[in-house]
Enzyme design. Structure first.
Site, PDB file in Angstrom:
ATOM      1  N   GLU A   1      59.754  33.046  41.998  1.00  8.80           N
ATOM      2  CA  GLU A   1      58.828  32.428  42.992  1.00  8.80           C
ATOM      3  C   GLU A   1      58.683  33.532  44.105  1.00  8.80           C
ATOM      4  O   GLU A   1      58.223  33.337  45.332  1.00  8.80           O
ATOM      5  CB  GLU A   1      59.509  31.215  43.638  1.00  8.80           C
ATOM      6  CG  GLU A   1      59.334  29.993  42.832  1.00  8.80           C
ATOM      7  CD  GLU A   1      60.216  30.257  41.329  1.00  8.80           C
ATOM      8  OE1 GLU A   1      61.010  30.868  41.326  1.00  8.80           O
ATOM      9  OE2 GLU A   1      59.537  30.017  40.309  1.00  8.80           O
TER      10      GLU A   1
ATOM     11  N   ASN B   1      57.999  33.212  34.675  1.00 10.52           N
ATOM     12  CA  ASN B   1      56.557  33.529  35.074  1.00 10.52           C
ATOM     13  C   ASN B   1      55.972  34.451  36.007  1.00 10.52           C
ATOM     14  O   ASN B   1      57.088  35.195  36.449  1.00 10.52           O
ATOM     15  CB  ASN B   1      56.256  31.899  36.032  1.00 10.52           C
ATOM     16  CG  ASN B   1      57.058  32.209  37.234  1.00 10.52           C
ATOM     17  OD1 ASN B   1      58.217  32.248  37.225  1.00 10.52           O
ATOM     18  ND2 ASN B   1      56.203  32.106  38.431  1.00 10.52           N
TER      19      ASN B   1
ATOM     20  N   ASP C   1      53.149  28.146  35.986  1.00  8.60           N
ATOM     21  CA  ASP C   1      54.719  28.599  36.244  1.00  8.60           C
ATOM     22  C   ASP C   1      55.079  28.172  34.854  1.00  8.60           C
ATOM     23  O   ASP C   1      56.415  27.681  35.164  1.00  8.60           O
ATOM     24  CB  ASP C   1      55.163  27.952  37.474  1.00  8.60           C
ATOM     25  CG  ASP C   1      56.558  28.178  37.718  1.00  8.60           C
ATOM     26  OD1 ASP C   1      56.959  29.327  37.450  1.00  8.60           O
ATOM     27  OD2 ASP C   1      57.210  27.548  38.347  1.00  8.60           O
TER      28      ASP C   1
END
Lengths: 646, 330, 608, 180
Positions: C205, C289, C331
């Site tokens: 992230e 991801n 994701d």
């Protein structure tokens, strides 16, 4: 504000009618009057006041744009000014001014004693006044509406305009919409039922045709913008997603709803004004209008087509080219009825004996500006060219030529023409001529260069422009022109002020005009006609000289055999097409209810603006109670039942 | 009256408005040219109609001025109505002609050619332009700002959308305008026939700085264009510890601006990769010179009040570091 | 509160009946015929690595607990480490000592199982920088630790790998792997094999540049580091790299499948479990991801994110790779474990790995070539309309593709997939894999996002909810036949099942739910034989071991956290906890008895 | 012109004049509420973004948020909250995620406007980056305005409330629960 009847020469039955119709004195009378002439004059004065306010805003904007990169106004100040200039002119000046004319003239022209719904008439004025004040309520705290009169979403959504600016705009328009729709309904019913016997549809003055068509259009168009504004307000304050992209809303929905109202609205602003010219110009050509039926039909045709062209405001929004082409073709076709009008006016001047009075100058100037505005409209109708023209100053030039050329010039001319009838005094001709030339030259100097700056690529609604764009000189010329035009308006105001005090007495028919209103005294008595006239032709006062028919209208005091209708406030109701009398209408007298209803509405709308439950509750309750009182039918005394005169 | 019309016509001659960067009646590009010829045509018709009607009106007014009598008499309008019918007929024919000419022009320039070799995504946002060059191979895709560089004589397909309010993409000399509406992708296209710089301008009211939201279109030869493209793909050299300018940039500006090849990745403000090679700054408000850049960084809110870039009150040394760093990002 | 508790009880009672009906006769034959090589498993009674063996089967040969006597399981003892974050790791048992590491501040404990109510032999406090807490995307957890060469080796949240002497609890070495200020944290479970320990980073992230590194077990020196994005030199792709599918063949694809310069913040972290095939000397692990999560900002396939790598443990060079979700838009990390099994596919014996991906496809891939043999959905999903076996790519449903600024409803599965990192277990008897899954979807809005070092670079705004409407089930345990890609039975659960699963030779399957139920289930029939409600939601991995008293114990940590917190607002969701519960038959174990109990001392002036 | 009409005309002129001057005054005011605040000297003194509180220079900042009442500031702050990646840690609905919940009344480092300003300006040890030298004071105040609009913050204590700074007094309760 009626001029009280000090005139001793009123006939005996006149004195009786006077007692019945005259408005009560003092504050109560001032608030409760339903006399169409008082309301008409109030409309004219209030609309003219807003014209001046809008004009001042325009002057400040022109100073800011006189030269490149001036720092007189901050961007937000400029945005507020151009938004309020547009909103004031389009909503608070244009239609109210024409409503003023029509309210004052219709009963007199149609030979009736009052509009169909006198209290509704008062309500439409008071609501208009309240909405006007409401729209300016956030101006003093520097948070006037700043999204433009078109208020495109998402720029006016809460995310990009969180202040109360656009709430005032949205609620103000809904508020004003009520006044417009109410007024339009009143005009339509008045036309259909409140006419003198014999005033059939083919004898109606063209201003009546214009206002009638405009009213029908407003009934259909104004709800669209009221709906759009309500949806905008809900989106802003209650989190609905009509136009909110994140929630699946569509910004283009606003544009469609707005312009479905927008285009019919601009035609509603000009058709009555064209009516003024069609009625007043022939008087100064000493002959009737050429092609009356053509002009009447073209008025209606213009409005009908007016509903089918709104997407020409949205040619650059990426709609499919096929649909844009349909609207472009429709926008070309709509020029034909206007061409008919122009040719008829020119033919009237050509075959008439033009008298160079001030009104005539304004009407001649009107025709010229109408043509220039019309052809620049013709250029923007072409979708391909409009991809370059739209949102540039060319369109600003077009809209000012059309709106000032077709609305302001005839209105000023019309005031010069009907001022004697309204006040009993003549306006000064020399000052009038000075007014015309100052306004005409100022107008052209201000707005003609905008065609050129538009073609040079100057975009609309810019608070400044870089020097290297090469439009500094032309903008300076526009600014100078704007101030000259403003000087012209000032001269006009001076003329009015001076004439009100010391203008020469006008007499009943100073211009020797043919229409019915010139058969009454100046200013006309509060009951308009002592006896209801019977109309026999399109030009009641010119019948002998024209020699069109051998039948003669029966007018004024000579109509001794006519209906007096003096048992209470009464006027005659006729069948819609052929105007055969079929009912006597009992008209309501002075009443405070319209004022109170408008006041209740103001409380309601301020409550909505502030989202305070108490104000909304109080306003809503007041509305219900007043409407209840308003609608309770009054029982007429048995004796007042009247047998139908033949 | 006639004097005014002459002024209208005179000023539109190409000579009168050549130095105006945004004027379009002298455009020669495939789209701009097509519209310009239609524009000249309709302007000609308009001026013609004004002159005819003006003459009719003036003659109508002055022909009977001498007659002082104001008597009303019977009238016979049969002849006048026939003239009106003729006038309306002629107008209708002219209108239909113009309509057909318009539809033909629209057909030719309405849709972008199927196989436009170059596609550019232009995204409008409050008061600047994000320009993304698309390519089949993602690695050749990159983003720049406030500037479109296109090859000459090549149709360029442009996909338009907006990140906030409605803007409008308009390069007068190269073609018509097209709105940029959030959550909707409009497609327009440009083609330039002459190498040089053109100016574009936002033409839909979009808030405080709508007036100063312009951009620059630079038309290059195909060869120069390819060179420019490959250089744009080069990441910026240097690292924060070696270059004081980049270090200040990282601390002061990286939260909003991106420079490819450095850790600066903010997308709130324009992409500043290869900033030095750009022709103008602040959405084409000022030429790209170190003085202008330093002045812009120091007095952002006074130059463009309301713009999103805050005034950072940086030290003079920091401003000069950042300015020199950005200027030599060629 | 009690209404929900009652409903849960009734439900658990009803569910076995439900499961019962789907499987009647008592088949002795394995469903898939799969077998596993239990290399690296240590002694039968021990649990020396998170997955017990290199093949990640989580199968224990102990048989003292059987389907008949498991209902007599009672609590033997508990141990709490006092921290408030999610407890995801599995305790290790080597010899007579249990090794436990707490979430942040990652304190390590050695418990002497021979003593009653095991006493703490030693405790090690690494004191990692608190700065890392704010950078850990999904709770300051640690997913596991490794035991090798007499040392306990694990990752600290602040990007250090530390080795502690198992006997004395003293630090042997500590290696700095990355910088917290770049948004990198380490929650990955260190995996020791072949004299090396493999560690990976987290921070998908935060727009990091994902990597997996190998350290020498003895000295902690970094041997090699392979990135997930970037040029072939960074990704350690050499000449003998042979991906099976053509769209993954080519030079520097880690750069070419990204817009100019975007690969550097392209993420692809490796925070999942590592598997190792000793025969072919190959390690397998997944990458997370791509960054940012907003697909519009990174057109192209974005190699090598959401992919599986097979590498040579000595040189780190990649043998093959396979990308599960090209140009991932939701994701769907590809970090989940690879269970190495050999099984007959269409009649031919194949050396495969089974991988349950976050995009809801259960893959059975040939672990030597990377060819996808089986790819079937093991739970409900609607982002993909099918799988093209020829090209090896899932087909994307355009309706589910997110657009910035526009809300899309009911995209299933959500970002954490219908199965997140929780590892499955393999039972050689039934040949099935037992997997804890979810049954949820999400409302999704994308926001284009800036890269600001040290702040999140994802831009996805989500709301998760059950796929069956308002109060539907959020998860369950499924039995999966990897050879045919078929679900045999499923136990639906009110809450997500996010715990590890273990299977035993006694035909028992142990798993826990995120509302605190720890259950034992019959491997063949799926019948729930025993349930015990623990103090907090279970996201830890259970283990079973033979105590010094020759008694079989089952241990699991109950401390909810991590991705399970998406259920925070639901009725019946338990507060956080930090206790390890250990069960044995009738609760028997090494107890404090007789003279080891303290005796009262009668005070002398009492006078009675 | 009858006296009634003159009085109405006079009233209208007065109202218009008042409205216009009110507008001119308040229009001028808006840019001023961009807070010009004394700013720490130069870069060296403050730790770069990404590493939390180093030695933070003295702040000369008003105790209360000058922009809190202006709806534009709240909306501008809300956009900045998304664009500066605050939403990534604190959640798009500010209900918490990696970072703490900003809508409740539990504040680890103080809940008055000045405390929140300092937390943004200096950064905090558990991962909150220091924005002091990236965002000018006015932009930080916009963010504080948005956080105040979420309803969880406390009013700025009156300065004469003893010498303990409002943060310290209010922070006591929060800091107690801070030891994780």
């Amino acid at each position: 504000m009626t001029v009280s009847q000090a005139d001793a020469t009123v006939s005996p039955e006149g004195r009786k009618l006077l007692g019945i119709w005259e408005t009560a004195p003092g504050i109560f009378g001032w608030l409760a009057t339903v006399d169409h002439k008082t309301i008409g004059i109030r409309y004219l004065c209030t609309a003219f006041f807003f014209l001046i306010v809008g004009g001042l805003e325009a002057l400040v904007m022109r100073v800011q744009l006189a030269q490149p990169e001036l720092k007189l106004l901050s961007p937000d100040a400029y945005n507020q000014l151009f938004s309020m200039h547009g909103t004031t002119m389009m909503f608070l000046y244009a239609l109210p001014m024409l409503s003023g004319f029509s309210n004052y003239l219709w009963p007199l022209m149609l030979g009736s004693r009052d509009m169909a719904f006198p209290r509704l008439n008062a309500l439409s004025y008071w609501t208009f006044l309240a909405a006007g004040i409401f729209l300016y309520v956030s101006f003093p705290i520097g948070q006037a509406p700043n999204g433009g009169w078109f208020a495109y979403v998402p720029n006016t959504s809460l995310q990009y305009d969180p202040g109360i600016n656009m709430d005032v705009f949205a609620l103000g328009l809904v508020f004003l919409g009520i006044s417009t729709v109410v007024g339009s309904a009143n005009f339509i019913v008045t036309l259909l039922r409140c006419r003198a016997p014999g005033m059939s549809v083919n004898r109606l003055p063209i201003i009546v045709w214009g206002t009638f068509t405009a009213s029908c259009a407003n009934l259909l168009a104004v709800p669209a913008v009221s709906l759009a504004c309500a949806m905008l307000w809900l989106d802003r304050r209650f989190g609905t997603h009509f136009f909110d992209v994140a929630g699946g809303g569509q910004p283009l929905l606003w544009q469609h709803l707005f312009w479905i109202f927008g285009h019919p609205w601009v035609y509603a602003l000009v058709l009555p004004a064209m009516g003024i010219v069609s009625d007043a110009l022939p008087v100064f050509c000493r002959r009737p209008l050429v092609g009356y039926t053509l002009v009447a039909i073209s008025t209606v045709a213009t409005m009908i087509l007016g509903f089918g062209v709104w997407v020409h405001h949205m040619f650059a929004t990426g709609l499919p080219v096929m649909s844009l082409s349909f609207f472009s073709a429709a926008s070309f076709v709509i020029a034909i009825p206007s061409a008919v009008g122009v040719f008829c006016w020119i033919a009237t001047i050509w075959t008439g004996k033009p008298q160079f009075t001030t009104p005539f100058l304004f009407f001649a100037g009107f025709v010229m500006l109408f043509v220039i505005g019309g052809v620049s409209g013709f250029m923007t109708a072409s979708v391909a060219l409009d991809w370059q023209l739209t949102d540039s100053y060319f369109v600003v030039a077009h809209l000012h030529y059309v709106l000032l050329g077709i609305n302001v010039f005839p209105v000023v001319g019309g005031i010069h023409f009907w001022f004697p009838k309204m006040t009993g005094r003549m306006m000064d001709e020399r000052l009038g001529r000075w007014t015309f030339w100052t306004m005409f030259i100022g107008f052209n100097a201000a707005f003609f260069p905008m065609h050129v700056t538009g073609l040079m690529g100057m975009p609309r609604r810019v608070y400044t422009y870089p020097a290297e764009m090469g439009v500094g000189g032309l903008n300076l010329l526009s600014t100078i022109g704007a101030f000259v035009f403003a000087l012209g308006v000032l001269l006009f105001l001076l003329n009015i002020g001076r004439s009100l005090r010391s203008g020469p007495p006008a007499g009943d028919n100073p211009w020797d005009a043919p229409a019915l209103e010139w058969s009454t005294s100046s200013p006309p008595p509060v009951y308009n006609f002592a006896t209801i006239p019977q109309v026999a032709s399109r030009h009641p006062l010119w019948e002998e000289r024209l020699g069109e028919t051998d039948r003669r209208s029966i007018l004024g005091d000579r109509a001794s055999t006519g209906m007096v209708l003096d048992r209470g406030k009464e006027t005659i109701g006729v069948t819609p097409l052929d105007a055969e009398p079929n009912v006597v209408l009992k008209m309501p007298g002075d009443s405070l209810l319209p004022f109170l209803l408008a006041a209740g509405m103001t409380v309601l709308f301020f409550g909505l603006l502030a989202r305070s439950g108490w104000a909304i509750g109080a306003g809503g309750l007041a509305e219900i109670v007043i409407l209840f009182l308003w609608l309770t039918p009054r029982q007429f005394a048995e004796s007042e039942e009247v047998a139908l005169h033949e | 009256m006639r004097r005014l019309l002459a002024l209208f016509g005179l000023c539109l001659l190409p000579g009168g408005c050549a130095r105006a960067p945004l004027s379009y009646l002298d455009a020669t590009s495939p789209i701009g040219g097509a519209i310009a010829s239609l524009g000249w045509g309709l302007t000609g018709i308009s001026v013609g109609v004004c002159i005819i009607v003006g003459l009719l009106l003036v003659v109508a007014i002055v022909r009977r001025r001498a007659a002082a009598d104001t008597a009303i008499g019977p009238v016979n309008d049969r002849l006048a109505l026939r003239w009106i019918g003729a006038g309306v007929g002629v107008s209708t024919v002219v209108l239909l002609g113009a309509a057909i000419w318009t539809l033909v022009t629209v057909h030719s320039i309405g849709e972008p050619p199927r196989n436009a070799p170059l596609t550019i995504d232009v995204v409008g946002q409050e008061w600047w332009w994000s320009v993304k060059y698309r390519a089949a191979d993602p690695a050749r895709e990159f983003e720049t700002a406030d500037q479109l560089v296109i090859p000459v004589n090549v149709p360029v397909k442009i996909e338009l959308t907006s990140r906030d309010v409605i803007h409008s993409f308009w390069v007068p000399k190269l073609g018509g305008k097209m709105d940029m509406i959030p959550s909707r992708t409009n497609v327009t296209w440009l083609e330039a026939d002459k190498i040089g710089d053109y100016r574009g301008q936002c033409s839909e009211f979009c808030g405080l700085q709508h007036a100063n939201m312009a951009f620059n279109v630079r038309v290059l030869s195909q060869a120069d264009f390819d060179v420019w493209w490959t250089r744009q793909l080069q990441p910026a050299a240097g690292s924060p510890d070696t270059d004081a300018g980049l270090n200040t940039f990282m601390v002061r500006c990286a939260a909003c601006h991106t420079i490819r090849g450095t850790p600066a990745g903010g997308i709130l403000g324009p992409d500043l990769s290869h900033f030095g090679s750009r022709e103008s700054i602040a959405a084409d408000l000022m030429p790209n010179t170190p003085e202008n850049l330093a002045n812009w960084i120091d007095n952002t809110q006074t130059i463009k009040p309301g713009v999103k870039m805050p005034e950072l009150h940086m030290l003079a040394s920091e401003v000069s570091d950042v300015t020199s760093y950005l200027e030599n990002l060629k | 509160m009690n209404r929900a508790y009652l409903a849960a009880l009734i439900f658990t009672a009803a569910s076995p009946a439900l499961a019962q009906s789907t499987n009647e006769a008592n088949p002795a034959k394995s469903y898939s015929g799969a077998t596993a090589d239990f290399a690296g498993a240590g002694a039968p009674g021990e649990w020396t690595s998170q997955a017990r063996d290199y093949a990640n089967t989580r199968f224990s040969p102990l048989t003292q607990l059987t389907t008949d006597n498991v209902n007599r399981l009672r609590l033997a003892w508990t141990f709490s480490d006092g921290t408030q974050y999610g407890h995801e790791g599995a305790p290790l048992v080597v010899g007579d000592t249990m090794y436990v590491v707490s979430p942040f501040p990652n304190t390590a404990y050695a418990l002497d199982l021979t003593k009653p109510g095991p006493t703490i032999k030693w405790q090690f406090d690494p004191n990692p920088s608190p700065q890392a807490i704010g950078k850990a995307c999904c709770d300051a957890v640690i997913r596991g630790w490794a035991y090798a060469d007499g040392k306990l080796i694990y990752n600290l949240l602040d990007d250090h790998t530390v080795a502690v002497d198992a006997a004395t609890g003293k630090q042997v070495w500590r290696t700095a792997m990355d910088k917290v200020s770049h948004g990198v944290t380490m929650t990955q479970s260190a995996f020791a094999a072949d004299g090396k320990v493999f560690v990976g980073n987290s921070g998908g992230e935060m727009g990091v540049n994902g990597w997996l590194a190998a350290l020498d077990v003895g000295t902690g020196k970094e041997l090699w580091r392979a990135h997930a994005v970037g040029p072939d030199s960074d990704v350690k792709i050499g000449p003998d790299f042979h991906p099976y599918y053509p769209w993954m063949q080519g030079k520097d694809l880690g750069v070419k499948t990204w817009p100019a310069g975007a690969w550097n913040t392209g993420a692809g972290a490796s925070w999942g479990f590592v598997s190792y095939d000793e025969k072919t000397k190959t390690i397998f692990y997944g990458t997370s991801n791509p960054g940012p999560r907003v697909p519009v900002q990174r057109p192209g396939d974005n190699l090598w994110t959401s992919a599986m790598f097979a590498r040579d443990p000595d040189t780190g060079l990649a043998k093959w790779a396979y990308q599960f979700t090209p140009h991932d838009q939701w994701d769907y990390d590809g970090v989940n474990e690879a269970v190495l099994l050999d099984m007959p596919i269409d009649g031919k014996m194949r050396q495969t790995l089974v991988h349950f991906d976050r995009n809801t496809y259960a893959y059975t891939i040939d672990r030597n070539t990377g060819e996808v043999l089986v790819a079937k959905n093991f739970a409900y999903q609607n982002w993909s309309t099918g799988f093209d076996m020829k090209s090896g790519r899932p087909i994307v449903d355009p309706q589910r593709e997110p657009k910035p600024g526009v809300k899309i409803d009911k995209v299933c599965p959500p970002d954490i997939g219908q199965k997140d990192w929780e590892p499955p277990a393999f039972s050689p008897a039934t040949g099935l894999l037992y997997v804890g899954v979810f049954n949820i979807c999400m409302g999704l809005t994308d926001h284009e996002v800036s890269y600001i070092a040290g702040t999140p670079y994802d831009g996805m705004e989500m709301q998760r909810y059950s796929a069956d409407g308002k109060d539907g089930n959020w998860g369950g345990l499924i039995a999966w036949d990897p050879a045919h890609g078929k679900k045999i039975w499923e136990i639906p659960e009110k809450f997500m099942v996010m715990s590890g699963v273990i299977s035993t030779a006694g035909n028992l399957i142990f798993y826990g739910t995120t509302d605190g139920w720890f259950r034992a289930v019959d491997a063949w029939t799926g019948k729930v034989l025993w349930s015990q409600k623990l103090g907090s939601g279970i996201i830890g991995q259970p283990i079973t071991y033979m105590g010094p008293d020759n008694r079989q114990y089952v241990a699991v940590a109950a401390g909810v956290g991590g991705a399970a917190m998406v259920q925070k607002g639901r009725d019946g969701f338990l507060p956080r906890g930090n206790t390890i519960y250990v069960f044995s038959l009738d609760g028997e174990g090494i107890k404090a008895t007789g003279d080891s109990l303290p005796a009262p001392v009668i005070s002398s002036d009492s006078g009675q | 012109m009858s006296p009634a009409r003159v009085s109405i005309l006079g009233l209208v002129l007065v109202v218009v004049a008042a409205g216009a001057t009110g507008w001119v005054l308040s229009i001028g005011k808006q840019p001023e509420n961009r807070v010009a605040v004394a700013y720490p000297e130069g870069l060296a003194a403050v730790v770069p973004l990404g590493i939390s509180a180093g030695h933070a220079p003295p702040l000369a900042v008003p105790p209360d948020n000058p922009l809190a009442s202006d709806p534009n500031s709240v909306e501008e702050g809300k956009k900045l909250y998304g664009q500066m990646n605050c939403a990534g840690c604190h959640g798009y609905d500010a209900k918490g995620g990696m970072g703490p919940d900003l809508t409740d009344t539990e504040w680890r480092y103080g809940g008055t406007p000045i405390d929140i300003y300092k937390s943004i300006y200096e950064g905090r040890p558990q991962g909150m980056p220091a924005w002091g030298n990236t965002l000018p004071p006015n932009t930080i105040w916009l963010l504080v305005s948005y956080i105040q609009s979420l309803g969880g913050t406390f009013a700025a204590a009156a300065p004469d409330e003893g010498d303990a700074s409002p943060a310290a007094a209010q922070g006591q309760g929060a800091r107690a629960g801070q030891r994780q």
